[in-house]
Motif scaffolding. Structure first.
Motif, PDB file in Angstrom:
ATOM      1  N   ARG A 273      -7.687   0.265   6.471  1.00 35.35           N
ATOM      2  CA  ARG A 273      -8.736  -0.426   5.717  1.00 35.35           C
ATOM      3  C   ARG A 273      -8.166  -1.038   4.437  1.00 35.35           C
ATOM      4  O   ARG A 273      -8.518  -2.167   4.069  1.00 35.35           O
ATOM      5  CB  ARG A 273      -9.867   0.545   5.387  1.00 35.35           C
ATOM      6  N   THR A 274      -7.277  -0.317   3.758  1.00 32.14           N
ATOM      7  CA  THR A 274      -6.712  -0.811   2.506  1.00 32.14           C
ATOM      8  C   THR A 274      -5.794  -1.995   2.757  1.00 32.14           C
ATOM      9  O   THR A 274      -5.802  -2.974   1.982  1.00 32.14           O
ATOM     10  CB  THR A 274      -5.954   0.319   1.790  1.00 32.14           C
ATOM     11  N   VAL A 275      -5.006  -1.959   3.825  1.00 30.99           N
ATOM     12  CA  VAL A 275      -4.154  -3.100   4.174  1.00 30.99           C
ATOM     13  C   VAL A 275      -5.018  -4.321   4.475  1.00 30.99           C
ATOM     14  O   VAL A 275      -4.720  -5.445   4.028  1.00 30.99           O
ATOM     15  CB  VAL A 275      -3.242  -2.762   5.365  1.00 30.99           C
ATOM     16  N   GLU A 276      -6.105  -4.126   5.215  1.00 34.29           N
ATOM     17  CA  GLU A 276      -6.989  -5.255   5.509  1.00 34.29           C
ATOM     18  C   GLU A 276      -7.607  -5.832   4.237  1.00 34.29           C
ATOM     19  O   GLU A 276      -7.789  -7.043   4.118  1.00 34.29           O
ATOM     20  CB  GLU A 276      -8.083  -4.817   6.488  1.00 34.29           C
TER      21      GLU A 276
ATOM     22  N   ASN B 170      -4.387   8.713   5.149  1.00 37.08           N
ATOM     23  CA  ASN B 170      -4.754   8.915   6.552  1.00 37.08           C
ATOM     24  C   ASN B 170      -4.858   7.545   7.220  1.00 37.08           C
ATOM     25  O   ASN B 170      -5.083   6.525   6.551  1.00 37.08           O
ATOM     26  CB  ASN B 170      -6.046   9.724   6.693  1.00 37.08           C
ATOM     27  N   PRO B 171      -4.640   7.452   8.514  1.00 34.74           N
ATOM     28  CA  PRO B 171      -4.545   6.145   9.179  1.00 34.74           C
ATOM     29  C   PRO B 171      -5.745   5.235   8.940  1.00 34.74           C
ATOM     30  O   PRO B 171      -5.579   4.026   8.749  1.00 34.74           O
ATOM     31  CB  PRO B 171      -4.409   6.516  10.661  1.00 34.74           C
TER      32      PRO B 171
ATOM     33  N   VAL C 241       0.836  -1.201   0.000  1.00 32.52           N
ATOM     34  CA  VAL C 241       0.000   0.000   0.000  1.00 32.52           C
ATOM     35  C   VAL C 241       0.869   1.247   0.000  1.00 32.52           C
ATOM     36  O   VAL C 241       0.636   2.192  -0.768  1.00 32.52           O
ATOM     37  CB  VAL C 241      -0.953  -0.015   1.213  1.00 32.52           C
ATOM     38  N   ALA C 242       1.902   1.263   0.846  1.00 38.88           N
ATOM     39  CA  ALA C 242       2.774   2.445   0.933  1.00 38.88           C
ATOM     40  C   ALA C 242       3.484   2.714  -0.398  1.00 38.88           C
ATOM     41  O   ALA C 242       3.677   3.873  -0.786  1.00 38.88           O
ATOM     42  CB  ALA C 242       3.797   2.250   2.048  1.00 38.88           C
ATOM     43  N   ALA C 243       3.852   1.651  -1.118  1.00 42.58           N
ATOM     44  CA  ALA C 243       4.588   1.835  -2.375  1.00 42.58           C
ATOM     45  C   ALA C 243       3.709   2.358  -3.502  1.00 42.58           C
ATOM     46  O   ALA C 243       4.228   2.874  -4.496  1.00 42.58           O
ATOM     47  CB  ALA C 243       5.221   0.507  -2.800  1.00 42.58           C
TER      48      ALA C 243
END
Length: 470
Positions: free
Chosen positions: A159-162, A153-154, A144-146
């Motif tokens: 949510r996206t990581v999940e 925002n946290p 996600v970070a890449a």
């Protein structure tokens, strides 16, 4: 579009219907968002996924069940955009279940061509999706970070990581080894459906250059916007800005791509009594965009367009689409009456030369010619001029590339100057040399260098320091 449309939203690899929540909030009543989970992701994680056609079937069935009244659109981010393109082709081929499709919104879209991706990164993504839970979470965070230019925002990040973690590993791998690699260029062809294309300026694989090279050639009616400071996950990074772009797109879909207009002074001269009726009719006919037939493939047209941008740059919106006009000329079999005897007929020469140039770009830089920065394009064109490009199967020999590139430069200038917008750009006033009653309206009285008639002054906005534009 007359009614507020439904916007069916298709997410990126590892995303879900939840990806579109903030965009839906910002769009408000302008469009009703129906976000869908693709097979293997989100609430559909129990499915094993599949190729582009299978995902298109899944979406088509959901659209049929929704039974939208009035116009509707499809928005796709990354993986979802390739599925959207396949659905648009089915719509244009007459699929009754897709009647009513009025537009595409392609966000950092995976193109019809096999998606450009570093093979080592592809294999790493395939490996970690089956790893232990700790490794999967660490890699999902990094994934996600890449794909964003700045941290989300946290809440959105978590949510996206999940969503990535609940993806079905079989579906994840099916896309990376299958759908992303599928070649839909021939099947998609050139779509007439209006399209809004948005790319992130910081997107490494599918940014503005990749969209221009791999996606835009398949869209006859498009508008391309670049999100400065954004990466790949545009619905999460720029929901408010995207909502504004979509509202504008719904209100006024593009009729053609960047149709040129005339400066008021030149338009007034063209419509005046100083221009005879026959010439005025011919000039207006030259302003019409050719509707075909065409003979170049979308990829070859993109390479040609990129060449022409280097040979004859045109600043700002409303550019003359030289590639479209040359392509139509090639298909018609007409020409200026001569060519180098060593070159094959024009249409074949162009196709083989553009193939040679694109092959040289891929060999030297691993990317198509149209996706290269200007300096690298110029270097390859310089090698074409000197006959220094490598020979490739089905291409033109190096010495013939020199002849072809000379022909291209001449055709670019002729095509540009044939359009009234080109004449206006250089302040050409020769069209006013006499109307239908030439005896009553002599063309010029003042013939000295840089002397101008009173009626010329609004048009001749380009200073002439040597020679004359008459």
């Amino acid at each position: 579009m007359t009614d507020d449309p439904v916007l069916f939203c298709l997410h990126f690899l590892g995303g879900s219907a939840r990806t579109w929540r903030r965009l839906a909030e910002h769009l408000g009543p302008a469009a009703r968002c129906v976000a869908l989970d693709l097979p293997g992701f989100g609430d559909e994680a129990g499915q094993p996924g599949g190729g582009v056609a299978a995902m298109a079937d899944h979406v088509a069935s959901r659209i049929r069940a929704e039974a939208p009244r009035g116009p509707w659109l499809i928005a796709g981010n990354s993986m979802g955009a390739k599925v959207a393109l396949a659905l648009a082709r089915r719509h244009e081929d007459g699929d009754p279940d897709l009647a009513g499709l009025a537009g595409l919104v392609l966000l950092a879209g995976s193109p019809p061509a096999p998606e450009p991706m570093d093979e080592a990164r592809r294999q790493a993504m395939i490996a970690w999706i089956d790893a232990d839970p700790e490794t999967r979470r660490r890699e999902a965070e990094a994934f996600v970070a890449a794909n964003v230019a700045a941290p989300l925002n946290p809440e959105d990040h978590a949510r996206t990581v999940e969503d990535v973690l609940r993806a079905n590993p079989a579906a994840w791998k099916a896309w990376l080894t299958g759908g992303a690699c599928e070649d839909w260029r021939g099947r998609v062809g050139t779509l007439a459906t209006p399209a809004l294309v948005v790319s992130g300026a910081e997107d490494g694989d599918l940014g503005p250059e990749a969209q221009a090279a791999l996606t835009l050639p398949h869209l006859a009616r498009h508008r391309h916007a670049v999100a400065i400071g954004a990466g790949h996950l545009l619905p999460l990074e720029r929901p408010r800005a995207l909502a504004g772009l979509i509202r504008d797109f719904v209100a006024a879909p593009p009729e053609t791509a960047e149709a040129p207009t005339l400066p008021p002074a030149f338009a007034a001269l063209m419509g005046s009594e100083r221009v005879n009726t026959r010439l005025r009719r011919a000039l207006r006919e030259r302003m019409r965009e050719p509707e075909g037939p065409f003979c170049l493939s979308p990829g070859a047209r993109a390479t040609l367009s990129a060449c022409l941008d280097r040979v004859l740059p045109q600043a700002g919106p409303g550019r003359i689409d030289l590639a479209r006009r040359i392509d139509a000329r090639l298909a018609s079999g007409t020409g200026d009456g001569w060519r180098y005897a060593a070159l094959p007929p024009d249409a074949e020469a162009y196709a083989r030369a553009l193939h040679t140039l694109d092959a040289a770009a891929r060999a030297a830089h691993g990317r198509p010619f149209a996706a290269l920065p200007g300096a690298e394009q110029d270097a390859l064109l310089g090698r074409a001029t000197s006959g220094d490009l490598p020979a490739v199967p089905d291409g033109l020999a190096p010495a013939l590339m020199t002849c072809w590139f000379e022909e291209l430069r001449g055709e670019a200038v002729r095509t540009w100057l044939a359009h009234p917008a080109g004449l206006a750009a250089i302040g050409f006033t020769g069209i006013g040399a006499g109307g239908d009653d030439a005896d009553a309206l002599p063309g010029y009285r003042l013939t000295g260098l840089n002397e101008g008639e009173d009626w010329e002054s609004p048009v001749r906005h380009v200073p002439m320091t040597a020679g004359d534009a008459r």
